[in-house]
Design a protein around this motif. Structure first.
Motif, PDB file in Angstrom:
ATOM      1  N   GLY A 440       0.806  -1.209   0.000  1.00  0.00           N
ATOM      2  CA  GLY A 440       0.000   0.000   0.000  1.00  0.00           C
ATOM      3  C   GLY A 440       0.838   1.258   0.000  1.00  0.00           C
ATOM      4  N   PRO A 441       0.204   2.409  -0.232  1.00  0.00           N
ATOM      5  CA  PRO A 441       0.932   3.683  -0.281  1.00  0.00           C
ATOM      6  C   PRO A 441       1.477   4.064   1.090  1.00  0.00           C
ATOM      7  CG  PRO A 441      -1.437   4.069  -0.299  1.00  0.00           C
ATOM      8  CD  PRO A 441      -1.252   2.589  -0.430  1.00  0.00           C
ATOM      9  N   VAL A 442       2.669   4.637   1.105  1.00  0.00           N
ATOM     10  CA  VAL A 442       3.293   5.067   2.353  1.00  0.00           C
ATOM     11  C   VAL A 442       3.418   6.584   2.398  1.00  0.00           C
ATOM     12  CG1 VAL A 442       5.400   4.992   3.751  1.00  0.00           C
ATOM     13  CG2 VAL A 442       4.547   2.905   2.650  1.00  0.00           C
ATOM     14  N   VAL A 443       3.809   7.186   1.273  1.00  0.00           N
ATOM     15  CA  VAL A 443       4.003   8.627   1.254  1.00  0.00           C
ATOM     16  C   VAL A 443       3.705   9.159  -0.142  1.00  0.00           C
ATOM     17  CG1 VAL A 443       6.477   8.407   0.757  1.00  0.00           C
ATOM     18  CG2 VAL A 443       5.644  10.508   1.801  1.00  0.00           C
ATOM     19  N   GLN A 444       3.093  10.334  -0.218  1.00  0.00           N
ATOM     20  CA  GLN A 444       2.874  11.016  -1.488  1.00  0.00           C
ATOM     21  C   GLN A 444       3.932  12.111  -1.632  1.00  0.00           C
ATOM     22  OE1 GLN A 444      -1.407  11.698  -2.556  1.00  0.00           O
ATOM     23  NE2 GLN A 444      -1.716  11.481  -0.348  1.00  0.00           N
ATOM     24  N   VAL A 445       4.476  12.224  -2.820  1.00  0.00           N
ATOM     25  CA  VAL A 445       5.552  13.183  -3.058  1.00  0.00           C
ATOM     26  C   VAL A 445       5.117  14.167  -4.144  1.00  0.00           C
ATOM     27  CG1 VAL A 445       7.957  13.468  -3.740  1.00  0.00           C
ATOM     28  CG2 VAL A 445       7.276  11.452  -2.420  1.00  0.00           C
ATOM     29  N   ARG A 446       5.049  15.455  -3.782  1.00  0.00           N
ATOM     30  CA  ARG A 446       4.658  16.483  -4.752  1.00  0.00           C
ATOM     31  C   ARG A 446       5.894  17.261  -5.183  1.00  0.00           C
ATOM     32  NH1 ARG A 446       0.175  20.872  -3.226  1.00  0.00           N
ATOM     33  NH2 ARG A 446       1.889  21.767  -2.005  1.00  0.00           N
TER      34      ARG A 446
END
Length: 731
Positions: A440-446
């Motif tokens: 699953g997703p751990v961190v979103q990076v913008r």
């Protein structure tokens, strides 16, 4: 408070560097002249750094190098030279005024003239101040019966209007240094000798700072104006940074410290060549270094510590010869020559460690066994991983091995202790989270252009599916916040402690040698902010940090320490959440855990003592001054000594673990370089064994959660739905 503490924000602190050194110096470089090659290197490096940070393809938040930025670079460079405002006066700063508008253009064009001119005057003023301080030691100024104070916090103070005002500041500082030593039992002649040497060493250390040091500070005045976490590393500093991340070095396996003019062995690293030779003890002094079996011996007395380290370190398998004066011998004794073969050293002290705490249940049942993993950093040997070296250092791999041990030992729960963990590798943060969640997703990076990517754990299965807690404090930052925040978003475990630092940005190392197609290490590296990260639920940790589920008393206020204290930090924001599993929801459990926690710590003497000490510390810090009245200081010293003694007696009476440092003086008035090295290192090791009520209470909170969920099926179903795979707390 010590003078060195007051000067901690100035360039002097670089000269008083910690073991292994932090700053670079080219052998033979002079403070009065610089070769054309070095001048060209600085100009090229400056232009490269400007090009990188002004380009939105690289920098997350590029800033125009306009008049406002130029003024900010000027201000930050001044702070790097004399942050405590104890050397330069207002007239000195006024002389620099023409540079305020020129700093930006100078950096853009690779012109280091303004920075070096300011640096030269700074060095001159340091020498003048030191001579003044040494002169004060001969005067009759050490009566401590009045109501004088030493206002040590100079960060927001105005520059001294003239030399007379600086003279007064230094008089109070010297008197405070004298009083500390007097209270520690030192006699006047001994105090005078100690302080005279201390102040003389300030001049020596600052004299060893050179243009390379000034240049790095100049560029960091610019990088720091971009954002708080963008930094320039010259080639040697870059190597040290990479070494710290890889947890390894190639050398003899000894931690070194500067003491007066000599480099001293502070600690011998187990398994390294120095330890295997059985010829060294802490306190031994290295006075000469030679390469190989026949290279010329170089006398290294008086050298900077980083220059000595550079000579001692080297490729594994090569040899180095050391001339060593044993700790017990006088310095001018004939040295012993020792030949060692260098090796790759793993810095195990900085790696993940595990232990098991047994928490009584108080119900006639066996206590709960809680495994604790202390992780000081999210380290990774980037080069080892890139070259597919199977033995590369990795926080995730180390933690996975420790979790395997816990599974074998059948512990009842695990606490991940991330206190004082300032972060590290983003990859490690993602992979470490994956040890506790099933994909699953751990961190979103913008990124700077607004594009959002998601870093996910893609490995099926978990290393630990049982009860979990994460212990954090204000010094838990960056990768620690990604891990703690993701665990909280997933409802995978309890988060306990203090609100974290609030660093929600991503940095990447950029090698400046890649652009001129340079095969050497000539221009250094930039640690560059390239993105902002967001948790799976869409919230940023930027500025706000991760707020714990169960809160401990705040040790340091957000206005004093953390991302929120930076004037150019990014604001908090949020983006859309990404789909992720909700393993649990602790909302209905938290009131019960809080009540049990409050009742327990009300009776926990160690926790209460810690809370009292925190409150006293914060009150003392708020004052921003110390009294120079001897009777007042002595009464406070006696009160603290009596408090430590009373607590130790109570520990004995209650059967608690004793404090190994209870008999130590609260303040010996000395700096680290003035103490017996072996004894100081031993004291540091003993401090690691002091009672840790916060860790034990965190384990007790987790044990409470396990017990409550085991004993109440309805509560367990509400908190942790049985459909989830990991996170089956109720057994």
């Amino acid at each position: 408070m010590k003078l060195s503490q007051v000067l901690s924000t100035s360039l002097i602190a670089l000269a008083l560097a910690a073991p292994l050194g932090l700053m670079a110096r080219a052998a033979g470089d002079s403070n009065n002249a610089i070769g054309e090659a070095a001048r060209v290197d600085h100009a090229t490096t400056s232009k490269l750094v400007y090009g990188l940070l002004s380009d939105s393809r690289y920098a997350y938040r590029p800033r125009a190098l306009d008049a406002a930025m130029s003024a900010e670079i000027f201000k930050r460079y001044l702070e790097s030279l004399d942050g405590a405002k104890l050397f330069l006066t207002a007239p000195d700063v006024a002389k620099f005024a023409p540079y305020r508008a020129r700093m930006g253009e100078a950096l853009k064009q690779g012109d280091t003239g303004p920075a070096f001119a300011m640096f030269a005057l700074y060095q001159q003023r340091v020498n003048q101040r030191v001579e003044h301080a040494r002169g004060l030691l001969k005067q009759d100024i050490f009566d401590f019966s009045g109501n004088d104070r030493w206002h040590y916090d100079r960060e927001d103070a105005a520059w001294a209007k003239d030399q007379a005002e600086l003279d007064h500041l230094w008089k109070q500082s010297v008197r405070n240094d004298w009083l500390r030593l007097k209270l520690a039992g030192k006699k006047p002649d001994e105090i005078r000798k100690t302080l005279d040497k201390r102040y003389a060493n300030i001049s020596k250390n600052v004299a060893q700072l050179n243009r390379e040091d000034a240049f790095q500070s100049f560029l960091n005045a610019y990088t720091g104006a971009i954002d708080p976490h963008t930094d320039y590393f010259n080639p040697r500093s870059a190597a040290l940074f990479n070494q710290s991340m890889s947890l390894s070095l190639e050398g003899i396996g000894a931690q070194l410290q500067k003491q007066d003019d000599v480099v001293v062995i502070r600690e011998i690293i187990a398994g390294g060549p120095a330890a295997m030779s059985e010829k060294f003890t802490p306190g031994d002094r290295i006075v000469g270094v030679g390469q190989g079996r026949s290279g010329p011996m170089e006398d290294v007395v008086g050298w900077r510590i980083d220059d000595v380290v550079e000579k001692i370190k080297g490729k594994a398998g090569t040899q180095v010869r050391l001339d060593v004066v044993p700790a017990e011998a006088v310095l001018d004794s004939t040295p012993v020559r020792i030949t060692l073969t260098r090796a790759k050293i793993r810095l195990e002290e900085q790696a993940a460690k595990a232990k098991v705490l047994t928490i009584p249940t108080g119900e006639g049942q066996p206590g709960k066994r809680i495994g604790v993993i202390e992780l000081p950093a999210f380290y990774q040997d980037f080069e080892g991983r890139r070259t597919r070296n199977g033995d590369y250092a990795s926080a995730t791999r180390d933690v996975a091995r420790l979790l395997q041990r816990f599974r074998t030992d059948k512990v009842d729960g695990v606490v991940m202790d991330l206190r004082n963990n300032g972060g590290g590798s983003l990859t490690e943060a993602v992979e470490l989270t994956g040890l506790f969640i099933d994909k699953g997703p751990v961190v979103q990076v913008r990124e700077s252009g607004g594009r959002v990517s998601v870093e996910s754990d893609r490995s099926e299965g978990v290393a630990w599916d049982g009860p979990l807690a994460v212990l954090i404090n204000r010094s838990s930052a960056s990768a620690s916040e990604i891990f703690a925040g993701a665990i909280q978003d997933y409802g995978r475990g309890l988060v306990i402690g203090e609100t974290t630092f609030g660093k929600g940005t991503v940095q990447n190392l950029v090698d400046l040698d890649r652009w001129p197609a340079n095969e050497g290490t000539q221009y250094g590296q930039v640690k560059l902010t390239i993105a902002q990260f967001f948790l799976p639920g869409g919230s940023s940790t930027q500025n706000k940090g991760v707020v714990p589920d169960i809160r401990f008393p705040v040790t340091v206020d957000a206005s004093e320490y953390g991302e929120s204290t930076y004037d150019n930090a990014l604001p908090w924001t949020r983006i859309a959440a990404v789909p992720h599993v909700q393993y649990g929801n602790f909302a209905t459990l938290l009131p019960k855990l809080d009540a049990l926690h409050d009742a327990r710590v009300a009776k926990d003497r160690e926790f209460q003592w810690w809370s009292q000490d925190v409150a006293e510390f914060r009150a003392e810090q708020e004052k921003k001054y110390v009294s120079l009245n001897e009777a007042e200081r002595r009464a406070e010293r006696d009160r603290q000594a009596a408090k430590r003694k009373q607590r130790q007696e109570e520990r004995k009476r209650l059967g608690l673990a004793l404090d190994p440092l209870a008999e130590e003086s609260i303040d010996d008035g000395l700096q680290s370089s003035e103490r017996n090295v072996a004894q100081d290192a031993a004291r540091e090791k003993a401090a690691e064994k002091r009672p840790d009520p916060l860790l034990r209470e965190s384990a007790a909170i987790l044990a409470d959660a396990v017990r409550l969920l085991d004993g109440n099926r309805q509560l367990a179903a509400a908190v942790l739905p049985e459909s989830t795979a990991p996170g089956r707390w109720a057994r």
